[in-house]
Write a protein that holds these residues in place. Structure first.
Motif, short mmCIF file in Angstrom:
data_model
loop_
_atom_site.label_atom_id
_atom_site.label_comp_id
_atom_site.label_asym_id
_atom_site.label_seq_id
_atom_site.Cartn_x
_atom_site.Cartn_y
_atom_site.Cartn_z
N TRP A 1 -32.43 33.14 12.39
CA TRP A 1 -31.54 32.85 13.52
C TRP A 1 -32.31 32.89 14.84
O TRP A 1 -32.06 32.07 15.73
CB TRP A 1 -30.40 33.87 13.53
N GLU B 1 -21.75 36.67 9.38
CA GLU B 1 -22.11 35.70 8.34
C GLU B 1 -23.30 36.19 7.51
O GLU B 1 -23.32 36.04 6.28
CB GLU B 1 -22.44 34.35 8.98
N HIS C 1 -26.55 36.91 23.35
CA HIS C 1 -26.29 35.53 22.93
C HIS C 1 -24.84 35.40 22.44
O HIS C 1 -24.32 36.29 21.74
CB HIS C 1 -27.26 35.13 21.81
N GLU C 2 -24.20 34.29 22.78
CA GLU C 2 -22.79 34.12 22.45
C GLU C 2 -22.55 33.99 20.94
O GLU C 2 -21.44 34.23 20.46
CB GLU C 2 -22.22 32.88 23.16
N LYS C 3 -23.57 33.65 20.17
CA LYS C 3 -23.43 33.49 18.72
C LYS C 3 -23.90 34.72 17.94
O LYS C 3 -23.94 34.68 16.70
CB LYS C 3 -24.24 32.27 18.25
N TYR C 4 -24.26 35.80 18.63
CA TYR C 4 -24.85 36.95 17.95
C TYR C 4 -23.88 37.60 16.95
O TYR C 4 -24.22 37.79 15.78
CB TYR C 4 -25.31 37.99 18.98
N GLU C 5 -22.67 37.95 17.40
CA GLU C 5 -21.73 38.64 16.52
C GLU C 5 -21.35 37.76 15.33
O GLU C 5 -21.22 38.25 14.19
CB GLU C 5 -20.48 39.05 17.30
N GLU C 6 -21.18 36.48 15.56
CA GLU C 6 -20.86 35.56 14.47
C GLU C 6 -21.99 35.53 13.45
O GLU C 6 -21.76 35.53 12.23
CB GLU C 6 -20.62 34.16 15.04
N MET C 7 -23.24 35.53 13.92
CA MET C 7 -24.39 35.52 13.03
C MET C 7 -24.44 36.79 12.19
O MET C 7 -24.72 36.73 10.98
CB MET C 7 -25.67 35.38 13.86
N TRP D 1 -30.99 39.89 21.90
CA TRP D 1 -30.18 39.06 21.02
C TRP D 1 -28.68 39.26 21.26
O TRP D 1 -27.91 38.31 21.14
CB TRP D 1 -30.48 39.38 19.55
N VAL E 1 -31.93 29.40 16.47
CA VAL E 1 -30.83 29.41 17.45
C VAL E 1 -31.24 30.08 18.76
O VAL E 1 -31.12 29.47 19.83
CB VAL E 1 -29.59 30.11 16.85
N PHE E 2 -31.68 31.32 18.68
CA PHE E 2 -32.02 32.07 19.90
C PHE E 2 -33.21 31.44 20.60
O PHE E 2 -33.19 31.20 21.80
CB PHE E 2 -32.31 33.53 19.55
#
Length: 284
Positions: free
Chosen positions: A136, A107, A98-104, A95, A140-141
Motif C-alpha cells: 500500500w 481490508e 492518509h484518507e485511505k489508511y483505515e480502509e486499507m 500513514w 497508494v501512499f
C-alpha cells in the motif's frame, strides 16, 4: 565538558561520532598513572551534513604522538552494497494521515484471516499485514519527496494559468495538498530522529532530517568481532554471523532433569488437586 557541549550547541555544531579505538589521547604513562580520553572530535554544521550526510570519522592509531589521528571521509551517499536482504517492515506514523489508511487496515486484516487460531496464526497474520502495508505504501501512499516535487510543478503551472484566467481556486487546492504532504514529511523525519520535544506543527523538517542522519550514522554496524578475535566487515558475513548467533541463542538444548523435578511434587498436593474435581464433573 558541559561548557564544551554548550559551546558546540551555541555554534550549531554536532559531533560526527567515530569508529575505531575509543580514545584519542594517551599520556603514555604506566599502570594506574595511565590516562586515556577522547579529546579530539570532528564536528560539523547541519548545512554541511545535509550536503554530505554519509560523512564518517575514523580514529587512526599512531605510535609517536600522544594523540590519535582523525581520518574524515566526506561522502554524499553511502557506498552501495550488493546482495542485500529483504526490506524490513517499518511503520510510518505519517500513514495515518492518509484518507485511505483505515480502509486499507480493515481490508488487509480481513485478507490475512486464515481461520486458524493460536499464537502461530497470529504471527502469520501480522506478517501478512506487514506485507500488505508495504505494498500500500508503494502503490497508494507513494514517495513523499516525489509528491512534493510533483505538487510544486503543478502549483507553478496553476499560478501561470491564473494570471490569464483569474481563477485562483486551483492554486488554493494545490497549496492545501502541499501543506498536508509537508505535514507528513515532518512527521516521518520526526519519528526517525526520535526527537519529540519540539512542538508539532513547527516547520522543522530540515532539523529532523539532520537528526535522523546523525542517528543513522551512529547506529550503523560497520564490523563485528568473531569469537577468535578477528573482525567481520562485509555485509554477507555479518548477516550470516548474526543469523548464527540468534539460531544458537533460541535453539533449545533440551532438559534432562524432568524426572528429578517431578519427584519433588508432594503427594499431598496431588491429592488436593484431585479432590477439587467432583464426582459429577468430567475432565475435558
Amino acid at each position: 565538558m558541559e561548557a564544551f557541549r554548550d559551546c558546540l550547541a551555541d555554534r550549531g555544531l554536532a559531533d560526527l561520532g567515530f569508529s575505531g579505538y575509543p580514545y584519542t589521547w594517551d599520556n603514555k604513562r604506566d599502570e594506574q598513572d595511565n590516562i586515556q580520553v577522547r579529546l579530539d572530535r570532528a564536528t560539523c554544521t547541519d548545512s554541511f551534513l545535509s550536503m554530505f550526510p554519509e560523512t564518517k570519522v575514523e580514529h587512526i592509531l599512531t605510535e609517536e604522538s600522544d594523540h590519535q589521528a582523525l581520518l574524515v571521509r566526506v561522502l554524499e551517499t553511502a557506498p552501495s552494497h550488493t546482495g542485500g536482504g529483504p526490506r524490513l517492515f517499518c511503520f510510518e506514523e505519517a500513514w495515518i494521515r492518509h484518507e485511505k489508511y483505515e480502509e486499507m487496515i480493515v481490508e488487509a486484516w480481513d485478507a490475512a484471516n486464515s481461520g486458524e487460531e493460536g499464537l502461530a496464526a497470529v504471527w502469520q497474520k501480522l506478517g501478512s499485514m506487514a506485507g500488505s502495508m508495504q505494498r500500500w505504501e508503494r502503490e497508494v501512499f507513494g514517495s513523499i519527496r516525489k509528491k512534493i516535487k510533483l505538487l510544486k510543478a503543478q502549483l507553478l503551472e496553476a499560478k501561470e494559468r491564473a494570471l490569464s484566467t483569474g481563477y485562483q481556486q486551483e492554486v488554493r487546492d494545490i497549496e492545501e495538498q502541499l501543506r498536508e504532504v509537508y505535514e507528513r514529511e515532518e512527521i516521518m523525519y520526526r519519528r526517525r530522529s526520535r526527537v519529540d520535544w519540539l512542538k508539532a506543527g513547527d516547520q522543522n523538517t530540515q532539523y529532523f532530517q539532520n537528526r535522523a542522519s546523525h542517528r543513522k550514522g551512529k547506529n550503523t554496524v560497520k564490523r563485528l568481532q568473531r569469537d577468535d578475535g578477528s573482525l567481520c566487515t562485509t555485509d554477507d558475513d555479518m548477516r550470516a554471523m548474526v543469523a548464527t548467533f540468534y539460531e544458537n541463542l533460541f535453539t533449545s538444548e533440551g532438559f534432562a532433569g524432568a524426572d528429578d523435578l517431578l519427584q519433588n511434587i508432594q503427594k499431598e498436593e496431588e491429592t488436593t488437586v484431585c479432590s477439587q474435581v467432583g464426582d459429577d464433573e468430567s475432565i475435558q
